[in-house]
Scaffold this active site. Structure first.
Site, mmCIF file in Angstrom:
data_model
loop_
_atom_site.group_PDB
_atom_site.id
_atom_site.type_symbol
_atom_site.label_atom_id
_atom_site.label_comp_id
_atom_site.label_asym_id
_atom_site.label_seq_id
_atom_site.Cartn_x
_atom_site.Cartn_y
_atom_site.Cartn_z
ATOM 1 N N LYS A 143 51.634 42.829 14.972
ATOM 2 C CA LYS A 143 52.885 42.148 14.652
ATOM 3 C C LYS A 143 52.786 40.643 14.921
ATOM 4 C CE LYS A 143 55.887 46.068 15.928
ATOM 5 N NZ LYS A 143 56.229 46.783 14.721
ATOM 6 N N GLU B 68 61.315 38.309 20.577
ATOM 7 C CA GLU B 68 62.111 37.886 19.416
ATOM 8 C C GLU B 68 63.567 37.791 19.763
ATOM 9 O OE1 GLU B 68 59.933 40.047 15.631
ATOM 10 O OE2 GLU B 68 61.944 40.647 16.199
ATOM 11 N N HIS C 156 65.744 53.598 15.857
ATOM 12 C CA HIS C 156 64.804 52.831 15.032
ATOM 13 C C HIS C 156 64.028 53.690 14.047
ATOM 14 C CE1 HIS C 156 65.891 49.536 17.516
ATOM 15 N NE2 HIS C 156 65.330 50.031 18.595
ATOM 16 N N ARG D 258 50.922 50.528 2.977
ATOM 17 C CA ARG D 258 50.751 51.890 2.432
ATOM 18 C C ARG D 258 51.993 52.232 1.621
ATOM 19 N NH1 ARG D 258 54.720 53.747 5.665
ATOM 20 N NH2 ARG D 258 54.690 53.030 7.805
#
Ligand code: ADP
Length: 667
Positions: A116, A200, A235, A292
């Site tokens: 990430k 973040e 999530h 993908r």
């Protein structure tokens, strides 16, 4: 085009890939673990290769075995599906070394998007908007703390190698930062073997909007619009739709451009998804790129009329993208619901077991069911407990919602706990209907989604009673047709008695609640009395449990399945499980015996174990039924007399049909 491909996956996605390959005239090779020997993907493929024991670590994740299977069968390319080896760099290298085409992006793109924080650095360079935060290399706790303070709380700490919603910590206050950081790092180390994190800004009430991109090896790259996957639980996506409600043309173009920029920045080829997090005002930030095919790709297929697996195969073979950006269009609205074997009433605990009855809605222009299982298959503890993806399409969102509700109402699953009723409530939830979307929707609407006590409508008891009576009538017919004198009035079970009113009771229990329905036989019909109210009832029941009902002249459809000693009643888009209480046993020894002499599922009689006309003890084995590839022994529910067997060895029996005529002693 390829002649033959191998699919390095299982379940619905393997079946999905096979479907397109078959349409294109490409032969398919399935791989399977011992637990999947009879699985649908194995049945559908042209060839199948056993690659090891049930555990994915010893089968679906073993690179060498999959490469060997491809070589042994002459497969020219491998489709990895999603999950398993789909984003595994070693696997790409192994395919390369073996001269087999990996149907996916170049390994460099997987690598670039694998972390990430590395991905964020690349995206920053490419000018893609990023969530404010720190994604650098300095991992000193004090330093990260200073960064978090500068970003402003709440912040999210994310494992750089994280995925699947794991390895994230929400921090609300500066004083909690250090503790959350160390717990996040611990989880990152144990789950991903890498404790690198990024920090973040936590977006409040965010929406998850992702863009489907496609690139070929000739430098073309397009976006196939967006999917809104805001409805999540922990999530994890639950409902997905396309297009995103409220999306403007300008915003779509901006997000599409950002996604194409992201893909091009890493030299992308094939199908990919760029995930963004969006504020309620529409501003959006890059979150990550999945290199993908996504689980939720069908909603994009439904609104574009394209087959993304076909595109993947064409691109992997070296062809150019079939269409240019200007040729792509959105038509209508599509929704996808993930149907899982899990129990929403018990914290969504995964459920395993055999699918004793499985009937999905019929597929047509509006309804699509992507699944890896059929009736009789097992949801095993070894893999993801997904039963199917239900996808619907219509001209606009409102009509698509109605389609979804209808399709969910038609979906019948018996044998494992499942989330279908929950998905129906979610689809009907006012916040969702009004497209008031954000990732906290399920939590916020929990009162609506998890009602404390649902009153059982009186029709449910009546439907269950009627099904019981009709089943008895079928049984009588079946056993009469086997006897020497089928026309004999003694076979007719219409409650007719000499010199007496034909009355009786049927009793059911659902949870704590027990109800008695009084029955008065009226020729072909019945009068049913519940709570003092009399209803004229008529119905027809078929072998699959489909029940056509008329109550006081009002017609409705229901389904009643007998399995696991329960009556599973499907009515008006909801499911109830009732236990039938036999009044004969009710007061005595066998209290609560729940129709143990009925076939618990459709099957074949393979042995009759007791002598007709003899007395047996409670629990004595009477008959063996082979059903769903297993043997089930039917035992005596009480001590009593075995009066007759209704079937012979070798006979096929429908579920709910009487197997043994049995007279308990205390009756
Ligand atoms: P994973 O790789 O585990 O799927 P993502 O980075 O894609 O992790 O994030 C998963 C989900 O977490 C998102 O769909 C969103 O619901 C939530 N999320 C991620 N980043 C943020 C953020 N900065 N603020 C609020 N929620 C976030």
């Amino acid at each position: 085009m390829f002649d033959k491909i191998l699919i390095a996956n299982r379940g619905e996605i393997a079946c999905r890939v096979i479907k397109t390959a078959r349409r294109l005239g490409i032969k398919t090779v399935a791989v399977y673990s011992e637990a999947d020997a009879g699985a649908r993907h194995v049945r559908l493929a042209d060839e199948a290769v056993l690659i090891g024991p049930a555990s994915a670590r010893e089968s679906y994740l073993v690179i060498d075995k999959i490469i060997a299977a491809a070589q042994a069968t002459g497969a020219q390319a491998i489709h990895p599906g999603y999950g398993f080896l789909s984003e595994n760099e070693d696997f790409c290298h192994a395919c390369d070394a073996a001269g087999i085409v990996f149907i996916g992006p170049p390994v460099g793109a997987i690598h670039a998007m694998g972390s990430k924080s590395e991905a964020k650095k690349l995206m920053e360079k490419a000018g893609v908007p990023l969530t404010p935060g720190y994604h650098g290399d300095d991992q000193a706790p004090e330093f990260l703390h200073v960064q978090a303070d500068a970003i402003g709380y709440p912040v999210l700490i994310k494992a750089a190698a994280g995925g699947g919603g794991k390895g994230m910590r929400l921090v609300e206050r500066s004083e909690d930062f250090i503790d959350s950081l160390s717990s996040c790092k611990r989880e990152a180390r144990s789950s991903f073997g890498d404790e690198h994190v990024l920090v973040e800004k936590y977006i409040t009430r965010p929406r998850h909007i992702e863009i489907q991109v496609f690139a070929d090896s000739h430098g073309n790259c397009v976006y196939l619009f967006e999917r809104d996957c805001s409805v999540q639980r922990r999530h994890q996506k639950v409902l997905e739709e396309a297009p995103a409600p409220g999306m403007t043309l300008e915003r779509r173009a901006a997000m599409g451009k950002a996604a194409v920029d992201a893909a091009q920045a890493v030299g992308y080829v094939g199908a990919g998804t760029v995930e963004f997090i969006a504020n309620q005002d529409g501003s959006f930030y890059f979150m990550e790129m999945n290199t993908r095919l996504q689980v939720e790709h069908p909603v994009t297929e439904m609104i574009t009329g394209l087959d993304l697996v076909e595109w993947q195969l064409r691109v992997a073979f070296g062809e150019s993208l079939p269409l240019a950006q200007e040729q792509l269009q959105i038509s209508g609205h599509a929704l996808e619901a993930r149907i899982y074997a899990e129990d929403p009433e018990r914290g969504f605990l995964p459920s395993t077991g055999r699918l004793l009855h499985l009937s999905p809605p019929l597929e047509n222009l509006h309804v699509r069911v992507d699944t890896g299982v059929e009736e009789g298959d097992e949801i095993s503890p070894h893999y993801d407990p997904m039963i199917a993806k239900l996808i619907v399409w219509d001209q606009n969102r409102d009509r698509a919602l109605a389609r979804m509700l209808q399709a969910l109402a038609e979906y019948r699953v018996v044998g494992v706990a499942n989330n279908i009723d929950f998905l129906s409530r979610l689809t009907a939830c006012p916040a969702f209907v009004n497209a008031d979307l954000d990732t906290g929707l399920i939590e916020r609407e929990s009162d609506f989604l998890f009602p404390a006590d649902i009153e059982l409508p009186s029709e449910v008891w009546l439907v269950a009673a009627l099904a019981e009576l009709l089943r008895e009538r079928h049984l009588a017919w079946e056993s009469a047709s086997r006897s020497g004198d089928p026309q004999s009035p003694w076979h007719i079970r219409d409650g007719w008695r000499v010199n007496a009113n034909a009355r009786r009771e049927v009793i059911f229990r659902c949870g704590e609640k027990q109800q008695t329905v009084q029955v008065i036989y009226q020729g072909n019909a019945f009068s049913l009395v519940l709570d003092g109210l009399t209803v004229a009832a008529y119905g027809e029941l078929d072998k699959r449990g489909l029940l056509r009902v008329e109550f006081d002249g009002r017609r409705m459809d229901a389904t009643v399945i007998v399995a696991n000693e329960k009556r599973h009643v499907f009515l008006n888009g909801r499911t109830w499980q009732l236990a039938s209480i036999d009044p004969l046993y009710f007061a005595g020894e066998g209290a609560g015996a729940e129709g143990g002499l009925l076939a618990p599922m459709p099957g074949k009689v393979i042995a009759l174990l007791a002598e007709v006309g003899t007395r047996v003890e409670k629990g004595a084995p009477l008959l063996i039924l082979e059903a769903m590839k297993m043997e089930h022994t039917i035992n005596a529910p009480a001590s009593g007399l075995v009066k007759s067997y209704c079937f012979a060895v070798g006979d096929q029996v429908s579920d709910g049909f009487e197997l043994v005529e049995f007279q308990p002693e205390n009756a």
